[in-house]
Design a protein around this motif. Structure first.
Motif, PDB file in Angstrom:
ATOM      1  N   ASN A 137       0.847  -1.188   0.000  1.00  0.00           N
ATOM      2  CA  ASN A 137       0.000   0.000   0.000  1.00  0.00           C
ATOM      3  C   ASN A 137       0.890   1.248   0.000  1.00  0.00           C
ATOM      4  N   ASN A 138       0.276   2.427   0.022  1.00  0.00           N
ATOM      5  CA  ASN A 138       1.053   3.660  -0.052  1.00  0.00           C
ATOM      6  C   ASN A 138       1.971   3.862   1.144  1.00  0.00           C
ATOM      7  N   ARG A 139       1.574   3.382   2.293  1.00  0.00           N
ATOM      8  CA  ARG A 139       2.431   3.526   3.472  1.00  0.00           C
ATOM      9  C   ARG A 139       3.681   2.668   3.343  1.00  0.00           C
ATOM     10  N   LYS A 140       3.540   1.471   2.842  1.00  0.00           N
ATOM     11  CA  LYS A 140       4.673   0.556   2.731  1.00  0.00           C
ATOM     12  C   LYS A 140       5.638   0.942   1.608  1.00  0.00           C
ATOM     13  N   ILE A 141       5.126   1.533   0.531  1.00  0.00           N
ATOM     14  CA  ILE A 141       6.037   1.860  -0.572  1.00  0.00           C
ATOM     15  C   ILE A 141       6.951   3.026  -0.234  1.00  0.00           C
ATOM     16  N   ARG A 142       6.659   3.763   0.846  1.00  0.00           N
ATOM     17  CA  ARG A 142       7.538   4.874   1.239  1.00  0.00           C
ATOM     18  C   ARG A 142       8.945   4.397   1.586  1.00  0.00           C
ATOM     19  N   LYS A 143       9.079   3.165   2.047  1.00  0.00           N
ATOM     20  CA  LYS A 143      10.379   2.665   2.488  1.00  0.00           C
ATOM     21  C   LYS A 143      11.136   1.905   1.394  1.00  0.00           C
ATOM     22  N   VAL A 144      10.549   1.775   0.223  1.00  0.00           N
ATOM     23  CA  VAL A 144      11.186   0.999  -0.840  1.00  0.00           C
ATOM     24  C   VAL A 144      12.327   1.794  -1.470  1.00  0.00           C
ATOM     25  N   LEU A 145      13.482   1.162  -1.619  1.00  0.00           N
ATOM     26  CA  LEU A 145      14.609   1.764  -2.326  1.00  0.00           C
ATOM     27  C   LEU A 145      14.463   1.498  -3.821  1.00  0.00           C
ATOM     28  N   SER A 146      14.916   2.430  -4.634  1.00  0.00           N
ATOM     29  CA  SER A 146      14.803   2.236  -6.082  1.00  0.00           C
ATOM     30  C   SER A 146      15.569   0.999  -6.538  1.00  0.00           C
ATOM     31  N   ILE A 147      16.675   0.676  -5.863  1.00  0.00           N
ATOM     32  CA  ILE A 147      17.491  -0.485  -6.254  1.00  0.00           C
ATOM     33  C   ILE A 147      16.823  -1.808  -5.915  1.00  0.00           C
ATOM     34  N   GLU A 148      15.663  -1.763  -5.269  1.00  0.00           N
ATOM     35  CA  GLU A 148      14.894  -2.970  -4.956  1.00  0.00           C
ATOM     36  C   GLU A 148      13.752  -3.182  -5.942  1.00  0.00           C
ATOM     37  N   VAL A 149      13.604  -2.266  -6.902  1.00  0.00           N
ATOM     38  CA  VAL A 149      12.428  -2.244  -7.779  1.00  0.00           C
ATOM     39  C   VAL A 149      12.714  -2.944  -9.105  1.00  0.00           C
ATOM     40  N   THR A 150      11.814  -3.816  -9.487  1.00  0.00           N
ATOM     41  CA  THR A 150      11.811  -4.431 -10.816  1.00  0.00           C
ATOM     42  C   THR A 150      10.427  -4.213 -11.422  1.00  0.00           C
ATOM     43  N   GLY A 151      10.327  -4.251 -12.732  1.00  0.00           N
ATOM     44  CA  GLY A 151       9.026  -4.024 -13.338  1.00  0.00           C
ATOM     45  C   GLY A 151       8.915  -4.601 -14.736  1.00  0.00           C
ATOM     46  N   LYS A 152       7.677  -4.864 -15.139  1.00  0.00           N
ATOM     47  CA  LYS A 152       7.395  -5.317 -16.500  1.00  0.00           C
ATOM     48  C   LYS A 152       7.388  -4.103 -17.426  1.00  0.00           C
ATOM     49  N   VAL A 153       8.271  -4.111 -18.385  1.00  0.00           N
ATOM     50  CA  VAL A 153       8.456  -2.958 -19.256  1.00  0.00           C
ATOM     51  C   VAL A 153       7.181  -2.626 -20.034  1.00  0.00           C
ATOM     52  N   GLU A 154       6.535  -3.625 -20.595  1.00  0.00           N
ATOM     53  CA  GLU A 154       5.342  -3.381 -21.408  1.00  0.00           C
ATOM     54  C   GLU A 154       4.241  -2.730 -20.587  1.00  0.00           C
ATOM     55  N   ASP A 155       4.026  -3.205 -19.366  1.00  0.00           N
ATOM     56  CA  ASP A 155       3.002  -2.620 -18.493  1.00  0.00           C
ATOM     57  C   ASP A 155       3.325  -1.165 -18.171  1.00  0.00           C
ATOM     58  N   LEU A 156       4.590  -0.893 -17.870  1.00  0.00           N
ATOM     59  CA  LEU A 156       4.983   0.466 -17.502  1.00  0.00           C
ATOM     60  C   LEU A 156       4.771   1.431 -18.663  1.00  0.00           C
ATOM     61  N   ARG A 157       5.201   1.030 -19.835  1.00  0.00           N
ATOM     62  CA  ARG A 157       5.052   1.924 -20.997  1.00  0.00           C
ATOM     63  C   ARG A 157       3.590   2.110 -21.384  1.00  0.00           C
ATOM     64  N   LYS A 158       2.855   1.024 -21.414  1.00  0.00           N
ATOM     65  CA  LYS A 158       1.460   1.079 -21.855  1.00  0.00           C
ATOM     66  C   LYS A 158       0.617   1.965 -20.940  1.00  0.00           C
ATOM     67  N   ASN A 159       0.973   1.982 -19.648  1.00  0.00           N
ATOM     68  CA  ASN A 159       0.203   2.757 -18.686  1.00  0.00           C
ATOM     69  C   ASN A 159       0.867   4.084 -18.325  1.00  0.00           C
ATOM     70  N   ASN A 160       1.878   4.448 -19.112  1.00  0.00           N
ATOM     71  CA  ASN A 160       2.572   5.728 -18.926  1.00  0.00           C
ATOM     72  C   ASN A 160       3.097   5.887 -17.497  1.00  0.00           C
ATOM     73  N   CYS A 161       3.751   4.849 -17.017  1.00  0.00           N
ATOM     74  CA  CYS A 161       4.303   4.845 -15.654  1.00  0.00           C
ATOM     75  C   CYS A 161       5.783   5.216 -15.713  1.00  0.00           C
ATOM     76  N   PHE A 162       6.080   6.438 -15.334  1.00  0.00           N
ATOM     77  CA  PHE A 162       7.451   6.932 -15.349  1.00  0.00           C
ATOM     78  C   PHE A 162       7.746   7.675 -14.054  1.00  0.00           C
ATOM     79  N   PHE A 163       9.026   7.896 -13.802  1.00  0.00           N
ATOM     80  CA  PHE A 163       9.439   8.656 -12.622  1.00  0.00           C
ATOM     81  C   PHE A 163       9.094  10.128 -12.799  1.00  0.00           C
ATOM     82  N   ASN A 164       8.676  10.743 -11.700  1.00  0.00           N
ATOM     83  CA  ASN A 164       8.352  12.164 -11.696  1.00  0.00           C
ATOM     84  C   ASN A 164       9.655  12.961 -11.740  1.00  0.00           C
ATOM     85  N   GLU A 165       9.885  13.688 -12.819  1.00  0.00           N
ATOM     86  CA  GLU A 165      11.161  14.359 -13.019  1.00  0.00           C
ATOM     87  C   GLU A 165      11.326  15.637 -12.207  1.00  0.00           C
ATOM     88  N   PHE A 166      10.323  16.003 -11.414  1.00  0.00           N
ATOM     89  CA  PHE A 166      10.496  17.088 -10.453  1.00  0.00           C
ATOM     90  C   PHE A 166      11.150  16.592  -9.163  1.00  0.00           C
TER      91      PHE A 166
END
Length: 281
Positions: A137-166
Protein backbone atom coordinates in the motif's frame (compact mmCIF):
# COMPACT_ATOMS: atom_id res chain seq x y z
CA UNK A 1 2.89 -22.79 -13.32
CA UNK A 2 3.32 -21.16 -16.71
CA UNK A 3 6.95 -20.06 -17.01
CA UNK A 4 6.35 -16.95 -19.09
CA UNK A 5 9.73 -15.41 -18.32
CA UNK A 6 13.31 -16.64 -18.62
CA UNK A 7 16.57 -15.17 -17.33
CA UNK A 8 17.38 -13.55 -20.68
CA UNK A 9 14.18 -11.47 -20.32
CA UNK A 10 15.76 -9.48 -17.46
CA UNK A 11 17.61 -6.25 -18.24
CA UNK A 12 19.55 -4.30 -15.61
CA UNK A 13 19.18 -0.53 -16.06
CA UNK A 14 22.04 1.27 -14.33
CA UNK A 15 22.09 5.02 -13.69
CA UNK A 16 25.55 6.55 -13.54
CA UNK A 17 27.43 9.77 -14.31
CA UNK A 18 30.59 10.81 -16.15
CA UNK A 19 31.88 7.30 -16.82
CA UNK A 20 34.51 6.77 -19.52
CA UNK A 21 35.12 3.05 -19.02
CA UNK A 22 32.98 0.05 -18.08
CA UNK A 23 35.31 -0.89 -15.22
CA UNK A 24 32.82 0.45 -12.67
CA UNK A 25 30.64 -2.59 -13.45
CA UNK A 26 33.24 -5.11 -12.27
CA UNK A 27 32.67 -4.83 -8.49
CA UNK A 28 28.91 -4.90 -9.00
CA UNK A 29 29.10 -8.56 -10.12
CA UNK A 30 31.68 -10.29 -7.86
CA UNK A 31 30.55 -13.79 -8.86
CA UNK A 32 30.64 -13.37 -12.65
CA UNK A 33 31.71 -11.03 -15.42
CA UNK A 34 29.21 -8.24 -16.08
CA UNK A 35 28.98 -9.19 -19.75
CA UNK A 36 27.12 -12.35 -18.71
CA UNK A 37 24.07 -10.17 -18.08
CA UNK A 38 21.88 -7.91 -20.19
CA UNK A 39 22.71 -4.37 -19.07
CA UNK A 40 21.63 -0.91 -20.15
CA UNK A 41 23.83 1.89 -18.81
CA UNK A 42 22.40 5.41 -18.74
CA UNK A 43 25.50 7.60 -18.45
CA UNK A 44 24.64 11.23 -17.74
CA UNK A 45 27.75 12.99 -18.93
CA UNK A 46 29.39 15.69 -21.01
CA UNK A 47 30.47 15.60 -24.62
CA UNK A 48 34.12 15.06 -23.65
CA UNK A 49 33.29 12.07 -21.42
CA UNK A 50 31.65 9.49 -23.67
CA UNK A 51 31.22 5.90 -22.58
CA UNK A 52 31.24 3.04 -25.13
CA UNK A 53 30.77 -0.72 -24.89
CA UNK A 54 32.47 -3.51 -26.82
CA UNK A 55 30.12 -6.11 -25.34
CA UNK A 56 26.90 -6.99 -27.22
CA UNK A 57 25.13 -7.64 -23.89
CA UNK A 58 25.98 -4.17 -22.53
CA UNK A 59 24.30 -1.18 -24.18
CA UNK A 60 25.16 2.42 -23.33
CA UNK A 61 23.18 5.62 -23.68
CA UNK A 62 25.21 8.78 -23.13
CA UNK A 63 22.77 11.45 -22.00
CA UNK A 64 23.49 15.15 -21.64
CA UNK A 65 20.47 15.69 -19.40
CA UNK A 66 20.66 15.85 -15.61
CA UNK A 67 18.58 14.24 -12.90
CA UNK A 68 18.21 10.70 -11.58
CA UNK A 69 14.53 10.45 -12.54
CA UNK A 70 15.34 11.43 -16.12
CA UNK A 71 17.95 8.68 -16.17
CA UNK A 72 15.43 6.13 -14.85
CA UNK A 73 12.88 7.20 -17.45
CA UNK A 74 15.38 6.91 -20.26
CA UNK A 75 16.00 3.36 -19.09
CA UNK A 76 12.30 2.48 -19.10
CA UNK A 77 11.85 3.99 -22.55
CA UNK A 78 14.95 2.33 -24.07
CA UNK A 79 14.91 -1.10 -22.41
CA UNK A 80 14.65 -4.15 -24.64
CA UNK A 81 14.14 -6.68 -21.85
CA UNK A 82 10.68 -7.76 -20.75
CA UNK A 83 11.58 -7.06 -17.12
CA UNK A 84 13.85 -4.28 -15.87
CA UNK A 85 15.84 -4.15 -12.67
CA UNK A 86 16.59 -0.60 -11.55
CA UNK A 87 20.15 -0.12 -10.30
CA UNK A 88 22.75 2.44 -9.33
CA UNK A 89 26.50 2.20 -9.85
CA UNK A 90 27.25 1.63 -6.14
CA UNK A 91 25.35 -1.62 -5.61
CA UNK A 92 26.61 -5.20 -5.46
CA UNK A 93 24.34 -7.94 -6.76
CA UNK A 94 23.74 -11.18 -4.90
CA UNK A 95 24.63 -14.38 -6.70
CA UNK A 96 21.60 -15.81 -8.53
CA UNK A 97 19.70 -12.53 -8.19
CA UNK A 98 18.36 -12.98 -11.72
CA UNK A 99 16.94 -16.42 -10.89
CA UNK A 100 15.19 -14.97 -7.82
CA UNK A 101 13.58 -12.20 -9.87
CA UNK A 102 12.41 -14.42 -12.72
CA UNK A 103 11.00 -17.00 -10.32
CA UNK A 104 9.01 -14.28 -8.55
CA UNK A 105 7.46 -13.04 -11.82
CA UNK A 106 6.59 -16.54 -12.97
CA UNK A 107 4.85 -17.13 -9.64
CA UNK A 108 3.08 -13.74 -9.64
CA UNK A 109 2.20 -13.04 -13.24
CA UNK A 110 -0.40 -10.37 -12.44
CA UNK A 111 2.21 -8.15 -10.76
CA UNK A 112 3.52 -5.15 -12.71
CA UNK A 113 6.22 -4.33 -10.16
CA UNK A 114 7.93 -6.59 -7.65
CA UNK A 115 10.09 -5.06 -4.93
CA UNK A 116 12.81 -7.09 -3.22
CA UNK A 117 15.21 -6.69 -0.30
CA UNK A 118 18.63 -5.12 0.24
CA UNK A 119 21.32 -6.12 2.70
CA UNK A 120 24.22 -4.00 3.90
CA UNK A 121 27.85 -4.80 3.12
CA UNK A 122 27.99 -6.42 6.58
CA UNK A 123 25.11 -8.73 5.68
CA UNK A 124 22.43 -7.05 7.81
CA UNK A 125 18.96 -6.22 6.52
CA UNK A 126 18.93 -2.68 5.18
CA UNK A 127 15.43 -2.05 6.53
CA UNK A 128 12.72 -3.64 8.66
CA UNK A 129 11.16 -5.62 5.83
CA UNK A 130 7.89 -7.53 5.79
CA UNK A 131 8.29 -11.21 6.55
CA UNK A 132 5.93 -12.46 3.86
CA UNK A 133 5.01 -11.73 0.27
CA UNK A 134 2.44 -8.95 0.23
CA UNK A 135 0.77 -6.40 -2.01
CA UNK A 136 2.12 -3.00 -1.00
CA UNK A 137 0.00 0.00 0.00
CA UNK A 138 1.05 3.66 -0.05
CA UNK A 139 2.43 3.53 3.47
CA UNK A 140 4.67 0.56 2.73
CA UNK A 141 6.04 1.86 -0.57
CA UNK A 142 7.54 4.87 1.24
CA UNK A 143 10.38 2.66 2.49
CA UNK A 144 11.19 1.00 -0.84
CA UNK A 145 14.61 1.76 -2.33
CA UNK A 146 14.80 2.24 -6.08
CA UNK A 147 17.49 -0.49 -6.25
CA UNK A 148 14.89 -2.97 -4.96
CA UNK A 149 12.43 -2.24 -7.78
CA UNK A 150 11.81 -4.43 -10.82
CA UNK A 151 9.03 -4.02 -13.34
CA UNK A 152 7.40 -5.32 -16.50
CA UNK A 153 8.46 -2.96 -19.26
CA UNK A 154 5.34 -3.38 -21.41
CA UNK A 155 3.00 -2.62 -18.49
CA UNK A 156 4.98 0.47 -17.50
CA UNK A 157 5.05 1.92 -21.00
CA UNK A 158 1.46 1.08 -21.86
CA UNK A 159 0.20 2.76 -18.69
CA UNK A 160 2.57 5.73 -18.93
CA UNK A 161 4.30 4.84 -15.65
CA UNK A 162 7.45 6.93 -15.35
CA UNK A 163 9.44 8.66 -12.62
CA UNK A 164 8.35 12.16 -11.70
CA UNK A 165 11.16 14.36 -13.02
CA UNK A 166 10.50 17.09 -10.45
CA UNK A 167 11.70 14.67 -7.75
CA UNK A 168 14.97 12.79 -7.23
CA UNK A 169 18.67 13.63 -7.07
CA UNK A 170 19.61 16.32 -9.56
CA UNK A 171 15.99 17.52 -9.81
CA UNK A 172 14.12 20.40 -8.17
CA UNK A 173 13.15 18.28 -5.16
CA UNK A 174 15.94 15.81 -4.46
CA UNK A 175 14.07 12.98 -2.73
CA UNK A 176 10.94 10.75 -2.88
CA UNK A 177 11.14 9.81 -6.57
CA UNK A 178 10.67 6.09 -5.91
CA UNK A 179 7.62 6.69 -3.72
CA UNK A 180 5.87 8.79 -6.37
CA UNK A 181 6.80 6.31 -9.09
CA UNK A 182 5.26 3.40 -7.18
CA UNK A 183 2.29 5.48 -6.08
CA UNK A 184 1.44 6.38 -9.66
CA UNK A 185 1.56 2.69 -10.58
CA UNK A 186 -0.84 1.83 -7.75
CA UNK A 187 -3.21 4.65 -8.73
CA UNK A 188 -3.46 3.07 -12.18
CA UNK A 189 -4.66 -0.11 -10.44
CA UNK A 190 -1.52 -2.06 -11.28
CA UNK A 191 -0.13 -4.46 -8.71
CA UNK A 192 2.97 -3.57 -6.69
CA UNK A 193 4.18 -6.62 -4.79
CA UNK A 194 6.83 -7.16 -2.13
CA UNK A 195 8.86 -10.37 -2.34
CA UNK A 196 10.93 -11.16 0.80
CA UNK A 197 14.08 -12.15 -1.08
CA UNK A 198 17.47 -10.40 -1.14
CA UNK A 199 18.85 -9.37 -4.53
CA UNK A 200 21.38 -6.62 -3.79
CA UNK A 201 23.91 -5.21 -1.31
CA UNK A 202 24.33 -1.52 -0.53
CA UNK A 203 26.08 0.63 2.03
CA UNK A 204 23.96 1.09 5.16
CA UNK A 205 23.41 4.78 4.36
CA UNK A 206 21.62 6.12 1.30
CA UNK A 207 20.99 9.63 -0.03
CA UNK A 208 17.45 9.57 1.42
CA UNK A 209 18.65 8.85 4.98
CA UNK A 210 19.96 12.34 5.74
CA UNK A 211 16.70 13.49 7.30
CA UNK A 212 18.20 16.69 8.74
CA UNK A 213 19.71 18.08 5.55
CA UNK A 214 18.14 21.10 3.87
CA UNK A 215 17.98 19.10 0.63
CA UNK A 216 15.80 16.39 2.18
CA UNK A 217 13.61 18.78 4.20
CA UNK A 218 12.92 20.94 1.15
CA UNK A 219 12.06 17.90 -1.00
CA UNK A 220 10.00 16.04 1.59
CA UNK A 221 7.82 19.03 2.39
CA UNK A 222 7.15 19.48 -1.33
CA UNK A 223 6.30 15.80 -1.46
CA UNK A 224 4.02 16.12 1.57
CA UNK A 225 2.10 18.91 -0.14
CA UNK A 226 1.83 16.85 -3.32
CA UNK A 227 0.44 13.96 -1.28
CA UNK A 228 -1.62 15.61 1.48
CA UNK A 229 -2.30 19.18 0.35
CA UNK A 230 -2.72 21.73 3.15
CA UNK A 231 -2.06 19.06 5.81
CA UNK A 232 1.60 19.39 4.77
CA UNK A 233 1.89 22.44 7.04
CA UNK A 234 0.99 20.31 10.07
CA UNK A 235 3.38 17.61 8.90
CA UNK A 236 6.12 20.23 8.65
CA UNK A 237 5.59 21.11 12.32
CA UNK A 238 5.66 17.43 13.23
CA UNK A 239 8.88 17.00 11.24
CA UNK A 240 10.50 19.88 13.15
CA UNK A 241 9.66 18.17 16.47
CA UNK A 242 11.19 14.97 15.10
CA UNK A 243 14.39 16.81 14.15
CA UNK A 244 14.56 18.50 17.56
CA UNK A 245 14.37 15.17 19.38
CA UNK A 246 16.72 13.26 17.11
CA UNK A 247 19.40 15.87 16.38
CA UNK A 248 19.11 18.22 19.40
CA UNK A 249 19.06 21.29 17.15
CA UNK A 250 19.05 24.83 18.49
CA UNK A 251 15.96 27.05 18.29
CA UNK A 252 17.70 29.15 15.65
CA UNK A 253 18.50 26.11 13.50
CA UNK A 254 14.97 24.69 13.81
CA UNK A 255 13.55 28.07 12.77
CA UNK A 256 15.83 28.13 9.73
CA UNK A 257 14.93 24.59 8.72
CA UNK A 258 11.24 25.38 9.18
CA UNK A 259 11.76 28.11 6.58
CA UNK A 260 13.41 25.59 4.25
CA UNK A 261 10.36 23.36 4.56
CA UNK A 262 8.01 26.25 3.86
CA UNK A 263 10.04 27.04 0.73
CA UNK A 264 9.62 23.46 -0.46
CA UNK A 265 5.85 23.67 -0.07
CA UNK A 266 5.67 27.10 -1.72
CA UNK A 267 7.83 26.09 -4.69
CA UNK A 268 5.84 22.92 -5.30
CA UNK A 269 2.57 24.90 -5.13
CA UNK A 270 3.88 27.08 -7.96
CA UNK A 271 4.49 23.96 -10.07
CA UNK A 272 1.08 22.58 -9.15
CA UNK A 273 -0.72 25.83 -9.98
CA UNK A 274 0.84 25.79 -13.44
CA UNK A 275 -0.35 22.15 -13.86
CA UNK A 276 3.18 21.09 -14.77
CA UNK A 277 3.07 17.98 -12.60
CA UNK A 278 -0.14 16.43 -13.92
CA UNK A 279 1.57 14.31 -16.58
CA UNK A 280 3.08 12.06 -13.90
CA UNK A 281 -0.24 11.04 -12.35
Amino acid sequence: MNNSFAEHDLEIVIATMNQKRLDFLIPMFPFSHFSDFSILVINQTQENKILASDYPSVRVINSFEKGLSRSRNSGIQSAIGKIILIADDDVVFIENFQKIIIKAYNENQNATVICFQTITQKGDSYSNYLKKKKKLNNRKIRKVLSIEVTGKVEDLRKNNCFFNEFFGLGSTFQDSETFFFLRSIRYKRLKVLFQPSVIVKHESFSSSDDACSDRVIYARMAGFYKTYGIVAYLLLLKYMFFLTRKYNLSVFEIKRKFGVGLSGIYDYKLILNKKLDSRYE
